[in-house]
Design a protein around this motif. Sequence first.
Motif, PDB file in Angstrom:
ATOM      1  N   ALA A 161       0.825  -1.290  -0.104  1.00  0.00           N
ATOM      2  CA  ALA A 161      -0.076   0.058   0.109  1.00  0.00           C
ATOM      3  C   ALA A 161       0.850   1.444   0.014  1.00  0.00           C
ATOM      4  O   ALA A 161       0.825   2.296  -0.942  1.00  0.00           O
ATOM      5  CB  ALA A 161      -1.002   0.058   1.203  1.00  0.00           C
TER       6      ALA A 161
ATOM      7  N   GLY B 268       1.165   4.073  -2.881  1.00  0.00           N
ATOM      8  CA  GLY B 268       0.781   5.536  -2.392  1.00  0.00           C
ATOM      9  C   GLY B 268       2.196   6.434  -2.661  1.00  0.00           C
ATOM     10  O   GLY B 268       1.898   7.560  -3.144  1.00  0.00           O
TER      11      GLY B 268
ATOM     12  N   VAL C 277       1.619  18.083   0.613  1.00  0.00           N
ATOM     13  CA  VAL C 277       0.559  18.043  -0.325  1.00  0.00           C
ATOM     14  C   VAL C 277       0.932  16.654  -1.129  1.00  0.00           C
ATOM     15  O   VAL C 277      -0.119  15.636  -1.345  1.00  0.00           O
ATOM     16  CB  VAL C 277       0.537  19.256  -1.384  1.00  0.00           C
ATOM     17  CG1 VAL C 277      -0.455  18.694  -2.576  1.00  0.00           C
ATOM     18  CG2 VAL C 277      -0.254  20.384  -0.610  1.00  0.00           C
ATOM     19  N   ALA C 278       2.053  16.653  -1.535  1.00  0.00           N
ATOM     20  CA  ALA C 278       2.417  15.370  -2.171  1.00  0.00           C
ATOM     21  C   ALA C 278       2.262  13.911  -1.532  1.00  0.00           C
ATOM     22  O   ALA C 278       1.451  13.031  -2.030  1.00  0.00           O
ATOM     23  CB  ALA C 278       3.790  15.169  -2.754  1.00  0.00           C
ATOM     24  N   LEU C 279       2.449  14.237  -0.276  1.00  0.00           N
ATOM     25  CA  LEU C 279       2.512  13.072   0.711  1.00  0.00           C
ATOM     26  C   LEU C 279       1.060  12.714   1.092  1.00  0.00           C
ATOM     27  O   LEU C 279       0.308  11.810   1.094  1.00  0.00           O
ATOM     28  CB  LEU C 279       3.006  13.357   2.105  1.00  0.00           C
ATOM     29  CG  LEU C 279       4.578  12.989   2.042  1.00  0.00           C
ATOM     30  CD1 LEU C 279       5.110  13.706   3.269  1.00  0.00           C
ATOM     31  CD2 LEU C 279       4.788  11.635   1.957  1.00  0.00           C
TER      32      LEU C 279
ATOM     33  N   VAL D 271      -1.666  13.412  -1.086  1.00  0.00           N
ATOM     34  CA  VAL D 271      -2.055  12.747  -2.219  1.00  0.00           C
ATOM     35  C   VAL D 271      -1.561  11.253  -2.298  1.00  0.00           C
ATOM     36  O   VAL D 271      -2.535  10.337  -2.591  1.00  0.00           O
ATOM     37  CB  VAL D 271      -1.546  13.148  -3.533  1.00  0.00           C
ATOM     38  CG1 VAL D 271      -1.642  12.461  -4.975  1.00  0.00           C
ATOM     39  CG2 VAL D 271      -2.184  14.724  -3.688  1.00  0.00           C
ATOM     40  N   GLY D 272      -0.285  10.753  -2.127  1.00  0.00           N
ATOM     41  CA  GLY D 272      -0.079   9.583  -2.266  1.00  0.00           C
ATOM     42  C   GLY D 272      -0.653   8.629  -1.079  1.00  0.00           C
ATOM     43  O   GLY D 272      -1.071   7.565  -1.266  1.00  0.00           O
ATOM     44  N   ALA D 273      -0.770   9.455   0.222  1.00  0.00           N
ATOM     45  CA  ALA D 273      -1.354   8.576   1.287  1.00  0.00           C
ATOM     46  C   ALA D 273      -2.850   8.370   0.936  1.00  0.00           C
ATOM     47  O   ALA D 273      -3.171   7.225   1.574  1.00  0.00           O
ATOM     48  CB  ALA D 273      -1.136   9.370   2.667  1.00  0.00           C
TER      49      ALA D 273
ATOM     50  N   ARG E  45      -4.028   7.772  -1.924  1.00  0.00           N
ATOM     51  CA  ARG E  45      -3.941   6.573  -2.794  1.00  0.00           C
ATOM     52  C   ARG E  45      -3.686   5.304  -2.041  1.00  0.00           C
ATOM     53  O   ARG E  45      -4.390   4.389  -2.211  1.00  0.00           O
ATOM     54  CB  ARG E  45      -2.781   6.801  -3.698  1.00  0.00           C
ATOM     55  CG  ARG E  45      -2.622   5.812  -5.042  1.00  0.00           C
ATOM     56  CD  ARG E  45      -3.917   5.919  -5.996  1.00  0.00           C
ATOM     57  NE  ARG E  45      -3.689   4.748  -6.803  1.00  0.00           N
ATOM     58  CZ  ARG E  45      -4.124   3.433  -6.497  1.00  0.00           C
ATOM     59  NH1 ARG E  45      -4.753   3.376  -5.511  1.00  0.00           N
ATOM     60  NH2 ARG E  45      -3.950   2.753  -7.412  1.00  0.00           N
ATOM     61  N   ALA E  46      -2.794   5.248  -1.243  1.00  0.00           N
ATOM     62  CA  ALA E  46      -2.287   4.331  -0.320  1.00  0.00           C
ATOM     63  C   ALA E  46      -3.595   3.734   0.343  1.00  0.00           C
ATOM     64  O   ALA E  46      -3.900   2.445   0.507  1.00  0.00           O
ATOM     65  CB  ALA E  46      -1.170   4.406   0.629  1.00  0.00           C
TER      66      ALA E  46
ATOM     67  N   HIS F 187      -6.033   2.148  -1.707  1.00  0.00           N
ATOM     68  CA  HIS F 187      -5.723   0.642  -1.958  1.00  0.00           C
ATOM     69  C   HIS F 187      -5.689  -0.188  -1.030  1.00  0.00           C
ATOM     70  O   HIS F 187      -5.765  -1.548  -1.201  1.00  0.00           O
ATOM     71  CB  HIS F 187      -4.015   0.816  -2.460  1.00  0.00           C
ATOM     72  CG  HIS F 187      -3.496  -0.595  -2.980  1.00  0.00           C
ATOM     73  ND1 HIS F 187      -3.484  -0.706  -4.477  1.00  0.00           N
ATOM     74  CD2 HIS F 187      -3.141  -1.561  -2.305  1.00  0.00           C
ATOM     75  CE1 HIS F 187      -3.162  -1.860  -4.452  1.00  0.00           C
ATOM     76  NE2 HIS F 187      -2.636  -2.496  -3.174  1.00  0.00           N
TER      77      HIS F 187
ATOM     78  N   VAL G 286      -0.524   2.373   7.567  1.00  0.00           N
ATOM     79  CA  VAL G 286      -0.045   3.166   6.671  1.00  0.00           C
ATOM     80  C   VAL G 286       0.034   4.615   7.292  1.00  0.00           C
ATOM     81  O   VAL G 286       1.021   5.313   6.990  1.00  0.00           O
ATOM     82  CB  VAL G 286      -1.075   3.193   5.575  1.00  0.00           C
ATOM     83  CG1 VAL G 286      -0.716   4.347   4.381  1.00  0.00           C
ATOM     84  CG2 VAL G 286      -0.844   1.658   4.506  1.00  0.00           C
TER      85      VAL G 286
ATOM     86  N   VAL H 195       3.505   7.326   7.707  1.00  0.00           N
ATOM     87  CA  VAL H 195       3.525   8.677   7.267  1.00  0.00           C
ATOM     88  C   VAL H 195       3.912   9.563   8.426  1.00  0.00           C
ATOM     89  O   VAL H 195       4.752  10.357   8.263  1.00  0.00           O
ATOM     90  CB  VAL H 195       2.317   9.020   6.159  1.00  0.00           C
ATOM     91  CG1 VAL H 195       2.377  10.418   6.109  1.00  0.00           C
ATOM     92  CG2 VAL H 195       2.287   8.081   5.213  1.00  0.00           C
TER      93      VAL H 195
END
Lengths: 217, 217, 217, 217
Positions: A169, A173, B168-170, B172-174, B176-177, B180, B191, B195
């Motif tokens: 995951a 991400g 912000v990038a994190l 977005v990624g988180a 997404r994670a 998932h 998860v 982070v």
Amino acid sequence: MAPRTRASKTGQALSGRPLRADAQRNRARILAAAEATLADKGPSASTEEIAHRAEVAVGTIFRHFPTKEALVEAVFVAGLRQLAEQARRLCTAPEPGAAFITFLTEAITRSTAKHAFARQMGGDNTAVMSRGPVAEAAQDLRRAMTALLDRAQRAKEIRGDIDITAVVALLVGASRAAEHTDGDERLRETVLAVVVDGLRPRDADRWAREDPSPQDQ
Amino acid sequence: MAPRTRASKTGQALSGRPLRADAQRNRARILAAAEATLADKGPSASTEEIAHRAEVAVGTIFRHFPTKEALVEAVFVAGLRQLAEQARRLCTAPEPGAAFITFLTEAITRSTAKHAFARQMGGDNTAVMSRGPVAEAAQDLRRAMTALLDRAQRAKEIRGDIDITAVVALLVGASRAAEHTDGDERLRETVLAVVVDGLRPRDADRWAREDPSPQDQ
Amino acid sequence: MAPRTRASKTGQALSGRPLRADAQRNRARILAAAEATLADKGPSASTEEIAHRAEVAVGTIFRHFPTKEALVEAVFVAGLRQLAEQARRLCTAPEPGAAFITFLTEAITRSTAKHAFARQMGGDNTAVMSRGPVAEAAQDLRRAMTALLDRAQRAKEIRGDIDITAVVALLVGASRAAEHTDGDERLRETVLAVVVDGLRPRDADRWAREDPSPQDQ
Amino acid sequence: MAPRTRASKTGQALSGRPLRADAQRNRARILAAAEATLADKGPSASTEEIAHRAEVAVGTIFRHFPTKEALVEAVFVAGLRQLAEQARRLCTAPEPGAAFITFLTEAITRSTAKHAFARQMGGDNTAVMSRGPVAEAAQDLRRAMTALLDRAQRAKEIRGDIDITAVVALLVGASRAAEHTDGDERLRETVLAVVVDGLRPRDADRWAREDPSPQDQ
DNA sequence: GATGAATGAGTTTTCATTCAT
DNA sequence: AATGAATGAAAACTCATTCAT
């Protein structure tokens, strides 16, 4: 309806006979073009555009892959295989922690295609993930990653409370986050650093590892 | 040129006059249906399906949003606004670090729609992000988040070497994670924990914080 | 299906009761707006645009005219009636030839709306022409024009070998030609001159008329 | 930006490579069907109907012409080209006056399609006329017609006071008039006769021509 | 095998018309 | 009566897939 002699649902040739040399080359071009196109146009990229980029005709794509979905799957599987390869290679590296981190880094850096895939699969990606070659490739990658992770955790370089599922995951991400940085190298590094740090064991463990003598004075 | 009295490109009413009560209600239903549908069918969800889910006719959607893209944008903007709202609310919370973490948690938990947007926007999302109301909403959210981040960093609860862009990038990624993890509550927490831990200051700082004697001299 | 109480197919009020003053005004505005809009956007001009131009809501248009076609018809009929009016007025003018020419000129000059109608009716205009109020208005106009033509022919100002049908066709064509001149005043005059000259009797007749003594020396 | 290998905006093949034989045939069928359909259903004829008439699927039409407008344009351009061809052919005919008249006659007789175009283009046809291949074809036709006209005027068969612009307007109008005759052969001839007579020089000039002794002293 | 034209179901969008306010 | 939102059938256009060359 005559039995299809062209390509199986998964893009593998059905007959045992190997592809002609030019067909082989075309297959590769198509995969590459598909990866690139999906990466930057998203899952709505048309088959026609992929064909254009691969410098072949649409018909050729459908000779190699029976459906668009099969093509996208193939791209995805190829990515998964590369990653599994890489994971296995790193499994014998001397430093377990570094090996794990390296793997993450590389996976994140060139994971655009997987992503495109994930996007393509949209809401019902689970369906695809659980069948056929995708599932197999994913299983295989998971196994290889598990080995990497285990080694790193045994060496106390990665927190013990996360399992492979969480790593996957996070990988997904982080890839997305990296994608969001849109080319900013430094930014990508920062993002990666955060994730990596988050995966490190808590302080107590690290004292034990990095320096036998306590550094608390 | 415009005899169009329907809806502007951005889905805002053109005239200053507020929508009739029933129109207002329909607009909300459409937005909700769109969010839900995009979330689970992906960006290729058809307008017709959204209409069906909202229990209105297609025409009604196009009266409110001149384009499918405009609708998707509106969903996205709504999400951004909610987040900004939340960020501002948390800005006055007593514990800066906890506030920041809370924000991340909530943002990640219900960010599906934004995601759908990101997916929809596919390869050229930058184009959309830099124009009009999306850009404005994004700017606003960024400002609110910056305030939250600053407070947390000043309180030494978040590492000082990351900036809003990375956050912000994190995020977005988180998101997404989290997406998932597909419903696995515990997994999502893990998860998130990774982070969050990754965002905490390095050890030296933390001792300083946990130890009442000031470390700033 | 309850009997329609709003407007008949032809846009006349069904009840004997006259329209309220404001309704009357709206009807006129709508007709004017329709004429203008059809003239410059063609028959594909939307009802909504006509409503916009008339500064009324679409619903109002449909209260006055049951269908778009009825509206277009009404515009057309109004044009035909004006022309018939004019023809009748000129029927008593002292100079038969001049009267006829004047009629043509005026008809051509402001015939845009009829045209729009003809365009609207597209291929099957005959259908519309043969029924209802359009047919009546057309009949009436034809009668008035026939009278004008007869007078002019009897006075030897117009060739005797053309009949009303030809005149109508020429009128339609000349209107179209005038429309094509797109504002060029002189050009319109030239076109008109050609048609008018073409309608004049052949030389032998003219000698007889313009000068009793032959002018061939 | 264009992965489109199909058809340019103007319906010309983009690549230099000529169309395959079957494609060529389909293109012709489509143009013919479009001309016929537009002629009798007007500009609002649906693409689907044209496809039906051409016995191809809609997709085929859009492969050849990216837009309905492009198709209509193509029909128009084809008509203009035929006319230009004809004009050039007649330019070398022995009798200048007769040649000019013949041209008008033929142009009027089969000009339905142009008309459909004019109608389609509705109010803003000027926009279309001034761009691209339509403008070129129109220019070309105009040139050819100018030559015809000049010859006829020099031979004193056509009045000297009209220029090509007027002739074009008259042509358009006469076509419209002919269209209005709706099949009545004799009527069409009458209309044509009027226009032709209108274009003849005034009496004085004709004597001059028919009688070798000049009348201008 | 490769090509690219044809197919046609599916999607977005428009617009005459209806109906609740 | 007027308003303008809602409706839904129909139109334009797209694109994965098939098929003749």
